[in-house]
Design an enzyme around this catalytic site. Structure first.
Site, PDB file in Angstrom:
ATOM      1  N   ARG A  27      46.477 -38.304 -13.402  1.00  0.00           N
ATOM      2  CA  ARG A  27      45.753 -38.227 -12.126  1.00  0.00           C
ATOM      3  C   ARG A  27      45.896 -39.512 -11.322  1.00  0.00           C
ATOM      4  O   ARG A  27      45.347 -39.621 -10.223  1.00  0.00           O
ATOM      5  CB  ARG A  27      44.282 -37.927 -12.384  1.00  0.00           C
ATOM      6  CG  ARG A  27      44.077 -36.605 -13.100  1.00  0.00           C
ATOM      7  CD  ARG A  27      42.662 -36.116 -13.050  1.00  0.00           C
ATOM      8  NE  ARG A  27      42.495 -34.898 -13.823  1.00  0.00           N
ATOM      9  CZ  ARG A  27      41.409 -34.152 -13.812  1.00  0.00           C
ATOM     10  NH1 ARG A  27      40.378 -34.502 -13.073  1.00  0.00           N
ATOM     11  NH2 ARG A  27      41.335 -33.065 -14.548  1.00  0.00           N
ATOM     12  N   LYS A  77      52.232 -48.126 -24.132  1.00  0.00           N
ATOM     13  CA  LYS A  77      51.239 -49.164 -23.905  1.00  0.00           C
ATOM     14  C   LYS A  77      51.357 -50.332 -24.877  1.00  0.00           C
ATOM     15  O   LYS A  77      51.035 -51.469 -24.527  1.00  0.00           O
ATOM     16  CB  LYS A  77      49.826 -48.565 -23.960  1.00  0.00           C
ATOM     17  CG  LYS A  77      49.573 -47.551 -22.856  1.00  0.00           C
ATOM     18  CD  LYS A  77      48.208 -46.899 -22.944  1.00  0.00           C
ATOM     19  CE  LYS A  77      47.137 -47.814 -22.401  1.00  0.00           C
ATOM     20  NZ  LYS A  77      45.852 -47.088 -22.201  1.00  0.00           N
ATOM     21  N   ASN A  98      48.011 -51.648 -19.999  1.00  0.00           N
ATOM     22  CA  ASN A  98      48.039 -50.463 -19.139  1.00  0.00           C
ATOM     23  C   ASN A  98      48.421 -50.799 -17.702  1.00  0.00           C
ATOM     24  O   ASN A  98      48.566 -49.901 -16.882  1.00  0.00           O
ATOM     25  CB  ASN A  98      46.683 -49.747 -19.155  1.00  0.00           C
ATOM     26  CG  ASN A  98      45.609 -50.521 -18.403  1.00  0.00           C
ATOM     27  OD1 ASN A  98      45.667 -51.749 -18.299  1.00  0.00           O
ATOM     28  ND2 ASN A  98      44.620 -49.818 -17.875  1.00  0.00           N
ATOM     29  N   ASP A 114      41.520 -51.458 -19.252  1.00  0.00           N
ATOM     30  CA  ASP A 114      40.718 -50.342 -19.781  1.00  0.00           C
ATOM     31  C   ASP A 114      39.286 -50.786 -20.096  1.00  0.00           C
ATOM     32  O   ASP A 114      38.326 -50.073 -19.795  1.00  0.00           O
ATOM     33  CB  ASP A 114      41.369 -49.759 -21.037  1.00  0.00           C
ATOM     34  CG  ASP A 114      42.538 -48.846 -20.718  1.00  0.00           C
ATOM     35  OD1 ASP A 114      42.575 -48.295 -19.605  1.00  0.00           O
ATOM     36  OD2 ASP A 114      43.425 -48.681 -21.585  1.00  0.00           O
ATOM     37  N   GLY A 140      36.201 -43.461 -33.234  1.00  0.00           N
ATOM     38  CA  GLY A 140      37.631 -43.617 -32.969  1.00  0.00           C
ATOM     39  C   GLY A 140      38.059 -45.059 -33.110  1.00  0.00           C
ATOM     40  O   GLY A 140      37.240 -45.987 -32.971  1.00  0.00           O
ATOM     41  N   ASN A 164      36.357 -43.887 -37.991  1.00  0.00           N
ATOM     42  CA  ASN A 164      37.621 -43.264 -37.606  1.00  0.00           C
ATOM     43  C   ASN A 164      38.097 -42.378 -38.745  1.00  0.00           C
ATOM     44  O   ASN A 164      37.830 -42.655 -39.914  1.00  0.00           O
ATOM     45  CB  ASN A 164      38.680 -44.335 -37.300  1.00  0.00           C
ATOM     46  CG  ASN A 164      39.919 -43.736 -36.658  1.00  0.00           C
ATOM     47  OD1 ASN A 164      39.845 -43.129 -35.590  1.00  0.00           O
ATOM     48  ND2 ASN A 164      41.067 -43.888 -37.308  1.00  0.00           N
ATOM     49  N   ARG A 167      40.359 -44.493 -42.012  1.00  0.00           N
ATOM     50  CA  ARG A 167      39.501 -45.681 -42.091  1.00  0.00           C
ATOM     51  C   ARG A 167      40.287 -46.980 -41.912  1.00  0.00           C
ATOM     52  O   ARG A 167      39.760 -47.959 -41.378  1.00  0.00           O
ATOM     53  CB  ARG A 167      38.750 -45.697 -43.431  1.00  0.00           C
ATOM     54  CG  ARG A 167      37.892 -46.956 -43.554  1.00  0.00           C
ATOM     55  CD  ARG A 167      37.017 -47.005 -44.758  1.00  0.00           C
ATOM     56  NE  ARG A 167      36.398 -48.310 -44.843  1.00  0.00           N
ATOM     57  CZ  ARG A 167      35.101 -48.536 -44.983  1.00  0.00           C
ATOM     58  NH1 ARG A 167      34.254 -47.528 -45.073  1.00  0.00           N
ATOM     59  NH2 ARG A 167      34.632 -49.778 -45.058  1.00  0.00           N
ATOM     60  N   ARG A 169      42.430 -47.962 -39.855  1.00  0.00           N
ATOM     61  CA  ARG A 169      42.480 -48.457 -38.474  1.00  0.00           C
ATOM     62  C   ARG A 169      41.155 -49.104 -38.081  1.00  0.00           C
ATOM     63  O   ARG A 169      41.132 -50.107 -37.362  1.00  0.00           O
ATOM     64  CB  ARG A 169      42.829 -47.324 -37.510  1.00  0.00           C
ATOM     65  CG  ARG A 169      44.176 -46.685 -37.786  1.00  0.00           C
ATOM     66  CD  ARG A 169      44.593 -45.738 -36.695  1.00  0.00           C
ATOM     67  NE  ARG A 169      45.058 -46.466 -35.520  1.00  0.00           N
ATOM     68  CZ  ARG A 169      45.615 -45.875 -34.460  1.00  0.00           C
ATOM     69  NH1 ARG A 169      45.745 -44.566 -34.428  1.00  0.00           N
ATOM     70  NH2 ARG A 169      46.013 -46.590 -33.430  1.00  0.00           N
TER      71      ARG A 169
END
Length: 284
Positions: A27, A77, A98, A114, A140, A164, A167, A169
């Site tokens: 978008r 990214k 980003n 972000d 997350g 998460n 785990r 991460r």
């Protein structure tokens, strides 16, 4: 056409865009196009699908083609950090960028907005929110979650809980961001909501076409502020359940809008306002 006329055309109408694979769903062209029209600015913002094997070549060419910079989305990214000539501290900490700004000499400056967009969205839509009101819980541990974690800790959250599905991460985030981060096993994610003041879904679960987020909200206090980075749909099942419990909710669209503002200012020379007209332009 002479080199001078090409240079004059580029100076008159800066170019920017978004690179990723895919980018058809983005978008960002709607958003930046709205701002360009709204402020009567010369310039163009274009979506550019770029395969990973072509990323380095494209980034070398774009500054010479008159681009002032680009937004970066999945899957590039992380990769752009190794190709940048300068990386901001926050992009390095998050491990992803980003927003790229192309310098006059062709050098690439990488940033991550972000986290800024996340906090600005909360401050605009929940002006009484206080980061020090109690623990924050983040669901997350991907790139978006890392930006959220960095921004929450920087804003003054004293305890940040994270869970998460993988785990490892989440453990990496704790190792990199420090002892204010407390890791919960995925099956215990519902327990980390107890007495939480801020709760964030930083996964894609609940997005149109994705599986639902199945974290039980039984322990969620009605005083919590709950936000979801997903904005398709705007009212995710997670937000709907939190609202039904009496929580204040903030949808994820504002983060998209606010994270875009710093790049737009650098590329086109004007800081845009994020308002209801902007939201409606993107939703259209």
């Amino acid at each position: 056409m002479t080199d001078d006329s090409v240079s004059a055309r580029i100076d008159h109408a800066p170019l920017a865009g978004v690179i990723g694979m895919p980018v058809a769903h983005s978008r960002s062209p709607l958003l930046h196009g709205h701002w360009l029209r709204h402020y009567g600015l010369a310039g163009h913002y274009v979506p550019m699908p770029v395969m990973p094997q072509h990323l380095a070549e494209v980034l070398r060419i774009l500054p010479r083609a008159g681009f002032a910079g680009v937004n970066v989305t999945i899957p590039h990214k992380e990769a752009v950090l190794a190709l940048a000539d300068a990386v901001t501290d926050r992009a390095a900490l998050i491990g992803a960028a980003n927003t790229l700004i192309f310098r006059p000499d062709g050098g690439i400056h990488a940033d991550n907005t972000d986290g800024y967009g996340f906090i600005a969205n909360l401050m605009q839509n929940a002006p009484h929110w206080r980061p020090d009101a109690g623990p924050a819980a983040v669901i997350g541990a991907g790139g978006a979650a890392r930006a959220v974690v960095a921004s929450l800790l920087d804003s003054g959250v004293t305890e940040l809980r994270i869970a998460n599905r993988t785990r490892l991460r989440a453990d990496r985030i704790r190792a990199e961001f420090g002892t204010r981060v407390v890791v919960y096993d995925w099956v215990q994610a519902g327990h980390m909501l107890e007495d939480a003041a801020t709760v964030v879904n930083a996964t894609a679960l609940g997005m149109d076409g994705k599986q639902a987020l199945r974290v039980p909200l039984d322990a969620l206090p009605d005083s919590a502020l709950v936000t979801d980075l997903v904005y398709t749909p705007l009212m995710t099942p997670f937000l709907a359940q939190a609202q039904a419990r009496g929580c204040q909710i903030v949808d994820g669209l504002g983060m998209l809008l606010h994270q875009a503002a710093p790049g737009f200012e650098r590329w086109f020379g004007r800081r845009p306002e994020v308002d209801e007209e902007t939201r409606q332009a993107v939703l259209a």
